[in-house]
Design an enzyme around this catalytic site. Sequence first.
Site, PDB file in Angstrom:
ATOM      1  CE  LYS A 112      15.802  34.432  60.720  1.00  0.00           C
ATOM      2  NZ  LYS A 112      15.737  34.538  59.274  1.00  0.00           N
ATOM      3  CE  LYS A 195      10.220  38.244  62.284  1.00  0.00           C
ATOM      4  NZ  LYS A 195      11.112  38.509  61.217  1.00  0.00           N
ATOM      5  CE  LYS A 198       9.371  33.130  55.267  1.00  0.00           C
ATOM      6  NZ  LYS A 198       9.152  33.409  53.883  1.00  0.00           N
TER       7      LYS A 198
HETATM    8  P1  TYM Z   1      11.248  37.080  54.338  1.00  0.00           P
HETATM    9  O1  TYM Z   1      11.193  36.014  53.302  1.00  0.00           O
HETATM   10  O2  TYM Z   1      11.483  36.716  55.753  1.00  0.00           O
HETATM   11  O3  TYM Z   1       9.901  37.927  54.312  1.00  0.00           O
HETATM   12  C1  TYM Z   1       9.383  38.479  53.121  1.00  0.00           C
HETATM   13  C2  TYM Z   1       8.762  39.830  53.401  1.00  0.00           C
HETATM   14  O4  TYM Z   1       7.718  39.703  54.380  1.00  0.00           O
HETATM   15  C3  TYM Z   1       7.910  40.666  55.420  1.00  0.00           C
HETATM   16  N1  TYM Z   1       7.407  40.109  56.684  1.00  0.00           N
HETATM   17  C4  TYM Z   1       6.497  40.703  57.463  1.00  0.00           C
HETATM   18  N2  TYM Z   1       5.824  41.856  57.355  1.00  0.00           N
HETATM   19  C5  TYM Z   1       4.928  42.160  58.317  1.00  0.00           C
HETATM   20  N3  TYM Z   1       4.682  41.374  59.396  1.00  0.00           N
HETATM   21  C6  TYM Z   1       5.341  40.200  59.551  1.00  0.00           C
HETATM   22  N4  TYM Z   1       5.084  39.429  60.601  1.00  0.00           N
HETATM   23  C7  TYM Z   1       6.294  39.819  58.567  1.00  0.00           C
HETATM   24  N5  TYM Z   1       7.106  38.744  58.409  1.00  0.00           N
HETATM   25  C8  TYM Z   1       7.772  38.934  57.255  1.00  0.00           C
HETATM   26  C9  TYM Z   1       9.407  40.891  55.456  1.00  0.00           C
HETATM   27  O5  TYM Z   1       9.723  42.126  56.046  1.00  0.00           O
HETATM   28  C10 TYM Z   1       9.774  40.838  53.991  1.00  0.00           C
HETATM   29  O6  TYM Z   1       9.583  42.084  53.381  1.00  0.00           O
HETATM   30  N6  TYM Z   1      15.708  39.255  53.920  1.00  0.00           N
HETATM   31  C11 TYM Z   1      14.412  39.134  53.298  1.00  0.00           C
HETATM   32  C12 TYM Z   1      14.449  38.638  51.887  1.00  0.00           C
HETATM   33  C13 TYM Z   1      15.298  39.402  50.934  1.00  0.00           C
HETATM   34  C14 TYM Z   1      15.051  40.724  50.467  1.00  0.00           C
HETATM   35  C15 TYM Z   1      16.086  40.989  49.537  1.00  0.00           C
HETATM   36  C16 TYM Z   1      14.091  41.672  50.739  1.00  0.00           C
HETATM   37  C17 TYM Z   1      16.401  38.963  50.322  1.00  0.00           C
HETATM   38  N7  TYM Z   1      16.879  39.903  49.468  1.00  0.00           N
HETATM   39  C18 TYM Z   1      16.162  42.221  48.883  1.00  0.00           C
HETATM   40  C19 TYM Z   1      14.168  42.905  50.079  1.00  0.00           C
HETATM   41  C20 TYM Z   1      15.195  43.166  49.167  1.00  0.00           C
HETATM   42  C21 TYM Z   1      13.593  38.163  54.120  1.00  0.00           C
HETATM   43  O7  TYM Z   1      14.090  37.344  54.816  1.00  0.00           O
HETATM   44  O8  TYM Z   1      12.276  38.210  53.895  1.00  0.00           O
END
Ligand code: TYM
Length: 333
Positions: A112, A195, A198
């Site tokens: 990023k 992947k 967003k």
């Molecule tokens: P975020 O908001 O980017 O994504 C939320 C969840 O979706 C999963 N994900 C995917 N899984 C499969 N294929 C994809 N293309 C794909 N894109 C996204 C992500 O792996 C995630 O599980 N850092 C985290 C948010 C967070 C979090 C936490 C997660 C903050 N605190 C504590 C777990 C525990 C994030 O950016 O997710």
Amino acid sequence: MKRVLSGIQPTADSFHLGNYLGAIRQWVALQDSHDAFYCVVDLHALTVDVDPKVLTERTLASVAQLIALGVDPNRCTIFVQSQVSAHNQLGWVMECLAGFGEASRMTQFKDKSQKAGADRTTVGLFTYPLLQAADIMLYGANLVPVGEDQRQHIELTRDLGQRFNTRYGETLVIPEAQIMKAGAKINDLQDPSAKMSKSAASQAGVIDILDEANVNIKKIKSAVTDMGKEIRFDEKEKPGISNLLTILSHLGGKSIPALEAEFAGSGYGDFKMAVANTVADYFAPVRTRTQQLLTERSELLAIIEAGAKKAEVVASDTLARVYANMGLLPRHR
Ligand code: TYM
């Protein structure tokens, strides 16, 4: 009952198919067998530029979508991260425990920050995984259901938890990531080597679950496919078809071999149409339910308020133990 915690950022108007298949689907499955806490991580969303009004709406829409997708506030705790102040407080402790080099090795940060350039990369983006570690450990989570892209952040959380316990005595529960064997990485329909995300430069290969059926049908019909004609799961030779097979298998409830047999002899066009219709049918009621929940704003706010109260109890207890074990003075005697 074992604890589960996971989080999702409110950084788009709609969750995408990867979020659902990689993470939220697991959240729904775990809520009865576990004491589950699911949070919309609005503080994490501040690491990039935000418009205040848009952030508010997206936070509410995130909660509404989770409920519409089957995360049930009566069977788990749904809350918004910024409403539980212990997240920032334990976040600071994690920042003081983590090494600069260790945090610099996080691939999401590297990707990023490289894309944005040093001047547009916030310090918050750098410390992001440490706030995430705090999110997890405040709830004593044993399991963290996430997609593949979060594996490294959970590994870091484990290292920090172990470091804390070694220095200050057993305090934190060491969590484990729960990553699905299939569906943990749903790829972009236009670039199946990347992947679904967003923050992708083009949204043409991203399926937003709240989009109207015809928008998603069009996107799936124009998905990039591979050489040859066969509908066969082969991630190396046929990444586009394999991605679509994974999506169809999960949403339609049929195994990949069953789908390969069903579509033996069919062309890519018919196959894509089947995927498109399945996606459209699956998410149509989710879209309606989300819109309905968003019109019932006071009820939605009441659910969020109740979630914060439940989360606060658990989080403040962990924080108090962490502070005490580190030698910080107690406030109340
Ligand atoms: P975020 O908001 O980017 O994504 C939320 C969840 O979706 C999963 N994900 C995917 N899984 C499969 N294929 C994809 N293309 C794909 N894109 C996204 C992500 O792996 C995630 O599980 N850092 C985290 C948010 C967070 C979090 C936490 C997660 C903050 N605190 C504590 C777990 C525990 C994030 O950016 O997710």
